[in-house]
Every structure is written in C-alpha cells, then in structure tokens.
Design an enzyme around this catalytic site. Sequence first.
Site, mmCIF file in Angstrom:
data_model
loop_
_atom_site.group_PDB
_atom_site.id
_atom_site.type_symbol
_atom_site.label_atom_id
_atom_site.label_comp_id
_atom_site.label_asym_id
_atom_site.label_seq_id
_atom_site.Cartn_x
_atom_site.Cartn_y
_atom_site.Cartn_z
ATOM 1 C CG HIS A 1 5.312 10.753 84.015
ATOM 2 N ND1 HIS A 1 4.527 10.345 83.197
ATOM 3 C CD2 HIS A 1 5.958 11.797 83.581
ATOM 4 C CE1 HIS A 1 4.382 11.451 82.295
ATOM 5 N NE2 HIS A 1 5.217 12.140 82.467
ATOM 6 C CD GLU B 1 11.145 10.597 74.298
ATOM 7 O OE1 GLU B 1 10.601 10.402 73.267
ATOM 8 O OE2 GLU B 1 11.205 11.491 75.209
#
Lengths: 325, 368
Positions: free
Chosen positions: A129, A60
Amino acid sequence: MAVISYREALRAAMREELKRDDKVVIMGEEVAQFNGAYKVTEGLLKEFGPKRIVDTPISEAGFIGLGIGASMLGIRPVMELMFWSFSYVAFDQIVNNAGNIRYMSGGLINCPIVIRGPANGGTNVGATHSHTPEAILASHPGIKVVCPATPYDAKGLMKAAIRDNDPVYVMENTILYNDKGEVPDEDYIVPLGVADVKRVGTDLTIVAHGRAVITSLKAAEILEKEHGVSVEVVDLRSIRPLDEETILTSVRKTHRALLVEENKPFCGVDAQVAYLIQSKAFDELDAPIHRVSSIDAPQIYCKRMEDLQMPNVERVVAEALKVLA
Amino acid sequence: MAKPAVLTHPESLKRPAGPSDYAKDPVNAAMSKADKLALYTKMARIRHFEQRCIRIYQQGKIGGFLHLYVGQEAVAAGTISLLGKHDHIITGYRDHGHGLMVGMGMNECMAELTGRVTGCSQGKGGSMHYFAPDKNYWGGHGIVGGQAPLGTGLAYAVKYMGLKGSCLAYMGDGAVNQGAVHEAYNLASLWDLPVIFVVENNGYSMGTSQERSTAHPGCLAKRAEGYNMAWDVVNGHDVYEVRAKTAVALKRAHEESKPTVLEIFTYRYFGHSMADPDKTYRDKEEIKEYRDKKDPVLLFEQELLREKVLTPELSQKINEEAMAEADKAAVFADESPDPTVADITKHIYWEEDNRGPKTTSRGTIIFE
Ligand SMILES: Cc1ncc(C[n+]2csc(CCOP(=O)(O)OP(=O)(O)O)c2C)c(N)n1
Ligand SMILES: [Mg+2]
C-alpha cells in the site's frame, strides 16, 4: 484567500469543475455514499447526485478501462484510486490503453481522463500500500503525471488536469491531506509542467516533488539557521511535463544540486533530473549532484524504520552538507 | 487431458448448412435487394482484402503480426450491418473486417499494414490497431480482452449522454478468460449499460482449442448468467442468423439499456497470425470441412442466388471488383510515403498537437 486543507482543495477543484462542465464524472470505490475512503469526495454525492458521483465495485481494471472508453467519447471522468498502489491491477488500461490510443490512432482519438488518489509511503501500512508510481508512469509518453505538495497546487493542478485533453494522473499524499494553506477564492489553474520555487536561496538547489518538498523546506530552514546556508527549493509539481528551465535556472544560480524524492532510487524521477542537469548545466556545477531517496527496499512496515527509510529532514540536511562540503 | 466438450451450439449448427432459418426474420425480410447485394459485396471485399494481404505479407512488405479474418466475415458483416448513428464498435487485433464494414477504405487499411503515412493511423498503429472514430470504430486493440472495459465505457458514455445507442465489444474465445472481461461483464450488468459483448468463437486461441482453455464445459456465452446478463449463441456462418440474433440484443440495448453476451460460432481458415505455421493443433481436414461446407461468403452467395437477388454473373462481377480494389490498394500501400522521423513524436498528446494560449500544459514533455 481562504485557508483550507489539501483535501478540501482537491474537493473544491472537483466541485468547481463538476459545476463548470456537465461531462465531468467522479468515479471510484467508495467515492459516493461512503464519502470517499479518505473523504476527499465528501459531500459531492449529496450535491451532484448519483449520475455524476459514481460508486464502483472493486474492479480497477474494469472501471478505469470503462472511464477511458467513456473519455474517448468526450466524457471527462475523474477516477479515484483508493491508493495508487492499486493501479497495478489496472496497469494495462492505464498504460496501454489511456497512454497509447492517441498515438496508435494517428491522433484521431484522445482520452481526457484524470486518475487520482494517494501515492505515498510513510503511513505504516506495508509494502503493498505504499507505492509511488510517478516515475514508472511518467516514463510512458502519452501519460502526464503531477504530484502536488500544497493545497494551492493541489487545487490548481487538479483543475488543470480535469481541463486537460490527455490522460493526467494526479498523485496525492495521505499525509498531506490535512495540511492547510492559502487558496484563492477566484478561479485559477496551475498549468501542468510549471515548477514552483518554494523557497529562494543562493547556495544550493534542492529539487523535490510531493511531500519531499515539505521535508526539503524544513531541512532548508535548519540549514539556514544552523549552518548559515541559503537553500533554494524547487518544487517540480509536475513530473511529465517537466519544467526543465526552472531547474536549470536555479542550478545556474546556486551551482549545487541535491535531488530529493520519496521514490526508491533506481530509475526514480531524480535520475532523469540528474541527467538533465549534467547534460545542460554541467559546467555550472561546483559539486557532484547528490540524491536522497527512500532506502532501496520494499516499504518496511515497522513505523520507526519506515521513517528512516524515507527521506526525512535529518537525511536531507546531512546530504546537503555533503554537497556543500 | 482435454475435457469432454458439451458445447451449447446454436440449433442451426447441429445439422448440415443449407438455406438459412433466418431469411424471413423481420430484420432480414426488411432488406431490399440493394441492401442484400451491398452486404454480400462487403463480405466479398473483406475476403479479397485479406487474401491480398497474404501476398503482400509474403513479399515482406507487412511487418509485425497479421491476423486474418478469412472465414469469420459474417460476424462483422452481420452485426455491423445493423448499426445506427449512436452504435459504436471496438474489437481486438483481428480488426480488418470490422474496419471495412464500418466503411474504412481499402487504401487506408492496406497502407496502415505497410506502415505508410497514408494509413488510417498514419503508420503508427499497424494491423492490430485500426481506428476510425468518425465511423464509430474505436479500434483495433492488441491486448487480449483489454478492449472489453473500453467498450463498456463507450456504452456508458452513450447512456450518460442520453442517446439511444450501444457499443458492440468484440473479443475472441480466448479473451473470455481475461479478468478485465469479467470486470466489464459485471459493470455492464450492474449499471445496465447498452453493451453487446460479441464473443467470436473460432474454436482456438492461437494454438489452444477452446476445450483446453476454458473450464466450463458449456458454451462461453452462458457465463453471462453469472452476471445476470442475457446471452445467446449464434451460427456465425449464416449472416442472416447473425443479423437476426444481433437485432434482438440491439433492441435490448436500445430499449432497455441492458447488456448481452452473444457467442458467435465461427472459424478462421488461416493460422492465428501469419507467423503461425498452423501445423500442431488442428488438421487440414477440419479446415477443409469448414471451407467446403460452412463458408459464410459462399453460403450467403447461395442464399442470394436462391432468392434470385444474385446471379452467377453478378457475383463474379462483385468478386472481380473487390479483387481489383484490393489490388489497387496494394499498389497504393506500396507507393505511399513513410511517416517521417519528425512524425514519430507527433500524436502523443492532444495538448502538444494543439498548443495555444488555452492549453493546460507547458514545459518539456518529449524528452531527449
Ligand atoms: C494479454 C495478452 N496475452 C497474450 C497475448 C498474445 N495473443 C494474441 S492473440 C492470442 C489468442 C487469442 O485468441 P482469441 O481470444 O480466441 O482470439 P482469436 O485470435 O481467435 O481471434 C494470444 C494468446 C496478447 N496479445 N495479449
Ligand atoms: Mg479464437
């Protein structure tokens, strides 16, 4: 008008912008061959080919930084984060680089990048998450954040985000991906910073964003039917820029405000909205401002408890009645 | 306990500095007398600019951090002297030398240090955040290693647009231990991007010597092998060698669209920043050794004297002019106005600075 899903609306926005501007590139983990972890980018590789639709390794910081660098030279990357929760490993790029470069260069550079992906709890996947970083990110001048709640807004905001010349972070919601709604066939955008009154009412203003809008609309229905109160629901749509006028206009009409968001309460978006209302419409208020947010703990895994942790219709109705008492 | 260092040094660094092995390398042989003088002049200008900064800093006119490039001049000078229209650069916070090399003026550079509105970033960036995108210079970045992905992205954009170009992404020997750098390496190689990662190895990251920061006992460039990337080690005291080896990497970028890691051995004479008393991690003899025997500006001067491109008189003139230019810039930086309070909230968003019927944003974006 066609009735399409929130997911299809996002895809249509990207598709149209890919066609309109050959500088637009879609990039992210699994966006191309795999058709997207949540299938938002399904079919785009086939239509636009691997130069425009690019699979990345799980890096990322690397690929988002790369997108920011490319945006400085005029590419318009639309980067998918599989979850906004994963933005935290790229925080330096997202905040320090995309958010600051224009400023530190005295306006010489701008970063027309979009970062998008789901940012929501409620899916039974545990704390790592389930982050909703819109307040964290919107607290940085230089960054824009939008949170669409409907297919119409998802498409319009996504198109505006892609055309915008600043970094725009689009927070989607996996629970809304299958929601359907009417979306015009012709080209349109929803400008950033324009809230939408999703339901007109006279007794109470609920300010919400993202899925909390849907929850609030359901609550408003019950409040109307079972308690005879007329609730106005203001959907912020955009967190930064923020449509202060629409919030204030509504509160000046109803004189009561309930703020609903799926964030944890501390320094949530609604902390800012509450400050706005008290500083600019204090005399208009007939009752203290109340908030409904997620119970202040890391996101719990247990599904039954998670549903209670987050703002749900029952909690919104109960809190609304307190404001109205 | 420091690990024994088995550094893979460039050949030329294994013996005392003397005439360059690379004077006759094609890129250097192709230089005209004027080119060589211009290059020397640029190196001298960096040196004198930085030394002038020390005085202004000591007068309390420069805030924050000030990282000097003195001793490392040949790295920016050698690499940047080769760049063309579609070659871009990006670096960390030790960014003055690169700025002057791409053609930024001493005035705008100095005025940025004193926080003036006449500075290159209008007093909004400071020493660590120089930018000159019109000269393909994309900063000036304060977070160690954070610029590596950006540089990779610039190279990606160059390739995407079908241009024959590159991006040189500079970093220090400490930055190579940042995750973002490794992610950038992998992406650059995986996607065949025309990026050159220039590791300016000055031996220390702040007060930590390279042996104390890096597990691999070999050179830092060799890490490129883990990413299937070409690499080389370069004697950064010899500007001809820097040019010769950068030219190979540039060719690889331009012709094959492939990345390279270039580790350029260099040395800084002053502390990490002006805030570093420079007393704990290296001794004065080490600094003296480099200053006396490996000074890049001095070595290039000697080279050009031998080549009869330069005379002692001309050299003196060039240096005096550079000093005078730095003096003038110091006055400019001192006398220029500050940005205003209203300026604080400008240059945050493009859409705000360019509001019009076509902009995609409305509403409140700067909050009280
Ligand atoms: C992420 C991050 N961590 C720490 C720092 C503080 N810091 C600034 S420079 C530096 C040393 C870096 O050394 P090196 O990469 O060798 O570059 P040099 O200063 O030698 O040019 C450190 C630790 C920082 N700016 N950013
Ligand atoms: Mg170093």
